[in-house]
Structures are given as structure tokens and as C-alpha cells.
Enzyme design. Structure first.
Site, short mmCIF file in Angstrom:
data_model
loop_
_atom_site.label_atom_id
_atom_site.label_comp_id
_atom_site.label_asym_id
_atom_site.label_seq_id
_atom_site.Cartn_x
_atom_site.Cartn_y
_atom_site.Cartn_z
N SER A 226 -3.81 -13.71 -6.02
CA SER A 226 -3.23 -12.69 -6.59
C SER A 226 -2.58 -13.20 -8.06
O SER A 226 -2.54 -14.30 -8.48
CB SER A 226 -1.96 -12.41 -5.84
OG SER A 226 -1.24 -11.24 -6.52
N TYR B 126 6.20 -13.91 -1.54
CA TYR B 126 4.64 -13.73 -1.75
C TYR B 126 3.99 -14.56 -2.64
O TYR B 126 2.87 -15.13 -2.64
CB TYR B 126 4.73 -12.17 -2.41
CG TYR B 126 3.33 -11.57 -2.37
CD1 TYR B 126 2.41 -11.44 -1.13
CD2 TYR B 126 2.83 -11.53 -3.57
CE1 TYR B 126 1.06 -11.04 -1.47
CE2 TYR B 126 1.56 -10.82 -3.97
CZ TYR B 126 0.65 -10.66 -2.71
OH TYR B 126 -0.73 -10.24 -3.10
P1 NDP Z 1 -4.47 -3.74 2.35
O1 NDP Z 1 -3.34 -3.55 2.93
O2 NDP Z 1 -5.29 -2.75 2.14
O3 NDP Z 1 -5.59 -4.80 3.18
C1 NDP Z 1 -4.91 -5.90 4.03
C2 NDP Z 1 -5.95 -6.27 5.01
O4 NDP Z 1 -5.52 -7.41 5.86
C3 NDP Z 1 -6.11 -4.90 5.94
O5 NDP Z 1 -7.45 -4.89 6.42
C4 NDP Z 1 -5.25 -5.23 7.14
O6 NDP Z 1 -6.14 -4.71 8.40
C5 NDP Z 1 -5.42 -6.93 7.31
N1 NDP Z 1 -4.62 -7.60 8.23
C6 NDP Z 1 -3.16 -7.58 7.91
N2 NDP Z 1 -2.78 -8.22 9.11
C7 NDP Z 1 -3.63 -9.08 9.68
C8 NDP Z 1 -3.74 -9.86 10.68
N3 NDP Z 1 -2.56 -10.60 11.27
N4 NDP Z 1 -4.85 -10.10 11.29
C9 NDP Z 1 -5.85 -9.55 10.70
N5 NDP Z 1 -6.06 -9.02 9.50
C10 NDP Z 1 -5.04 -8.57 9.18
O7 NDP Z 1 -4.67 -4.68 1.10
P2 NDP Z 1 -5.46 -5.25 -0.01
O8 NDP Z 1 -7.11 -4.79 0.20
O9 NDP Z 1 -4.77 -5.03 -1.15
O10 NDP Z 1 -5.35 -6.64 0.37
C11 NDP Z 1 -6.30 -7.94 0.30
C12 NDP Z 1 -5.72 -9.03 -0.26
O11 NDP Z 1 -5.59 -8.90 -1.81
C13 NDP Z 1 -4.55 -9.65 0.20
O12 NDP Z 1 -4.68 -10.98 0.25
C14 NDP Z 1 -3.63 -9.20 -1.12
O13 NDP Z 1 -2.44 -10.26 -1.06
C15 NDP Z 1 -4.68 -9.40 -2.13
N6 NDP Z 1 -3.96 -8.94 -3.43
C16 NDP Z 1 -3.92 -7.23 -3.25
C17 NDP Z 1 -3.49 -6.79 -4.73
C18 NDP Z 1 -3.30 -5.34 -4.90
O14 NDP Z 1 -2.57 -5.06 -5.74
N7 NDP Z 1 -3.62 -4.30 -3.80
C19 NDP Z 1 -3.22 -7.64 -5.69
C20 NDP Z 1 -3.21 -8.98 -5.65
C21 NDP Z 1 -3.85 -9.49 -4.51
P3 NDP Z 1 -5.17 -4.55 9.70
O15 NDP Z 1 -3.80 -3.93 9.50
O16 NDP Z 1 -6.12 -3.65 10.54
O17 NDP Z 1 -5.11 -5.68 10.65
#
Ligand code: NDP
Length: 256
Positions: A149, A162
């Protein structure tokens, strides 16, 4: 559907929404067989159907990767089904922000166990297969892409834990890149700024209002912008490794 990645297998964690969902589509579009991992099975099943309707191949594995045995089983099931693993996208993550003095310790534990420990479990389980693919696959190179991030580069108030998890991902990525350089397993990190995904929707009260106002104040990135960057990294020729990619909304000056 391109044939660039035909024969290769990619595993994307956190593929049920946001960046992971878009990345699974992008890699399938390049011709990879894609294994999509997250907890929400219904979302994964519709992603698999969408990829199959476009002529691709995908497998859904619904599990919680912060459980070590489940993470290891996901890698095992991938190799049992497709015989190999060429690309690992460690994307799953959670962000729970607020002042340290008010934060719940359980929320810190959740972030550490998913953003860091699950990434370690997946990486360790995948490494023997990635090394084998780099040796005998048609690309003769394999890839790990870790999603960090902006908060992995810049500390800000309310993001302390975070930020800690994402600074750790950056450090781990570079150390592992150096360890694996001679084996042609490329290891790179992506650092997105603000992306319109569910990640930012989990906060209530003043913090939730701040996040909403921040997103309303700029043109944020789409998940597809990050998927594009990841696709760029994994399609470089064998001798070129993108070790770090920092992708920001043009208008973002600071986080919130
Ligand atoms: P989302 O919340 O859309 O995606 C997060 C994903 O992680 C979901 O598919 C969720 O699916 C999965 N997840 C959560 N917990 C678990 C678990 N215990 N086991 C397996 N899967 C899990 O967010 P983003 O797409 O934004 O996030 C993706 C990455 O990008 C993250 O690492 C985030 O920190 C990073 N990021 C995002 C930013 C933003 O502004 N959006 C900025 C910078 C970095 P499910 O609930 O079905 O398990």
C-alpha cells in the site's frame, strides 16, 4: 483471450472482490488458468463462471488463509488440480483504522494475521512449486506479487497498525527478492494509493465519514488500474523484474 500465458497457473488471494477480482480477470485474459481464493464462495463461483464464459479456466477455493492449514491446503489443491503453479498474487488484506489508543487489539490481530501471516503461509507453501516452474516452465520464470500500500511507504495518523503490516510486507518482499534472484522467481511489491473497493467501506462514525469525504474529494483508482500494473509486472521478459510499483491516483496528495 490471449495465449501469452497458456500452460501457466496463477493463484490470486482475496479474489472475491476489488483488486483480486480484477486481477483474476486480467490474468485469465492473458491465458493463465486462475485459482481464486477468498472466504465468500458465492462470489468466487460467479467469478469462475465469468472467466469460463470468456473462454478461460478457473478454480474456486473458498477458505480462510489466515489459518495456516487452509492456506497450505489451497496451494496443494492448486497443484493437485493443475499440476503446477507459476504466479502467486498475495492480495488478500484488511484495513481497520483509527487512533491507537482507541483501537481494539482484536482488530490489530486480524490485520497482522491476514496482511502478514497469511501472506507468509501462502508464500512458503508456494515456493517449491514456483521454483520448479521457473526451471522447467515455458516462461522459465515465476512470479510472486505482494500487494502492499501507499501506507507501506508513508506513515500517517490513524493508520499505525495497518501501516506496520504493510511496511513489513515491503521489507519481506525485498529480502525474498534477493534470496530468489538466481532461481528466477521474481518477487515484487505493488503499493496502491486510494482504490474504490470494499476495503474502504468497513468504517462507521467519524472515521467512516472521513474516508467517504476523502474519496469524494479525488478521482480514486479503479481495481482494474492495479490489475493492469500487476499484469505489466508478470509479463516482463525473463531478464527484467519490476521489484516495486507505486500506483497513485493522480489527484491524491495525502491519504486522508
Ligand atoms: P477488498 O476488501 O475488496 O478485498 C479484500 C479481499 O480479501 C476480499 O476478496 C476478501 O474476501 C479477502 N479476504 C479477507 N479476509 C480473508 C481471509 N481471512 N482469507 C481469505 N481471503 C480473505 O479490498 P481491496 O481489493 O482494496 O484489497 C486488496 C489489497 O489491496 C489489500 O491487501 C489491501 O490492503 C490493498 N490496498 C487497497 C487499497 C484501497 O484503497 N482499496 C489501497 C492500498 C492497498 P472474503 O471476504 O470473501 O474472504
Amino acid at each position: 483471450m490471449s495465449s501469452k500465458f497458456s500452460g501457466t497457473v496463477a493463484l490470486v488471494t482475496g479474489a472475491s472482490s476489488g483488486i483480486g477480482y480484477a486481477t483474476a480477470h486480467a490474468l485469465a485474459e492473458l491465458g493463465a488458468r486462475v485459482v481464486v481464493v477468498a472466504r465468500r464462495k458465492d462470489r468466487l463461483d460467479s467469478l469462475v463462471s465469468a472467466i469460463e464464459q470468456s473462454g478461460g479456466t478457473a478454480l474456486a477455493i473458498a477458505c480462510d488463509i489466515s489459518d495456516r492449514a487452509s492456506a497450505e491446503a489451497a496451494v496443494r489443491q492448486t497443484v493437485d488440480c493443475f499440476g503446477r503453479l507459476d504466479i502467486l498474487i498475495n492480495n488478500a488484506g484488511v484495513m481497520i483504522i483509527g487512533p491507537v489508543v482507541e483501537n481494539e487489539v482484536e482488530d490489530w490481530e486480524r490485520m497482522i494475521s491476514l496482511n502478514q501471516q497469511a501472506l507468509l503461509y501462502m508464500t512458503k507453501a508456494a515456493l517449491p512449486h514456483l521454483k520448479a516452474s521457473a526451471q522447467d516452465g515455458t516462461r522459465r520464470v515465476a512470479d510472486i506479487v505482494n500487494i502492499s500500500s501507499y501506507a507501506g511507504r508513508v506513515a500517517s495518523p490513524n493508520f499505525a497498525v495497518y501501516t506496520m503490516t504493510k511496511f513489513g510486507v515491503n521489507g519481506f518482499t525485498e529480502a525474498l527478492r534477493q534470496e530468489l534472484a538466481s532461481s528466477h522467481v521474481r518477487v515484487g511489491v505493488v503499493e496502491p494509493g486510494a482504490v474504490k473497493t470494499e476495503l474502504n467501506d468497513h468504517h462507521k462514525g467519524a472515521i467512516g465519514d472521513d474516508i467517504e469525504a476523502f474519496f469524494a474529494s479525488i478521482e480514486a483508482l479503479d481495481a482494474e488500474d492495479i490489475a493492469d500494473g500487476i499484469a505489466y509486472m508478470v509479463t516482463r521478459p525473463r531478464h527484467a523484474a519490476i521489484s516495486e510499483l507505486w500506483i497513485m491516483p493522480t489527484e491524491q496528495g495525502h491519504r486522508a
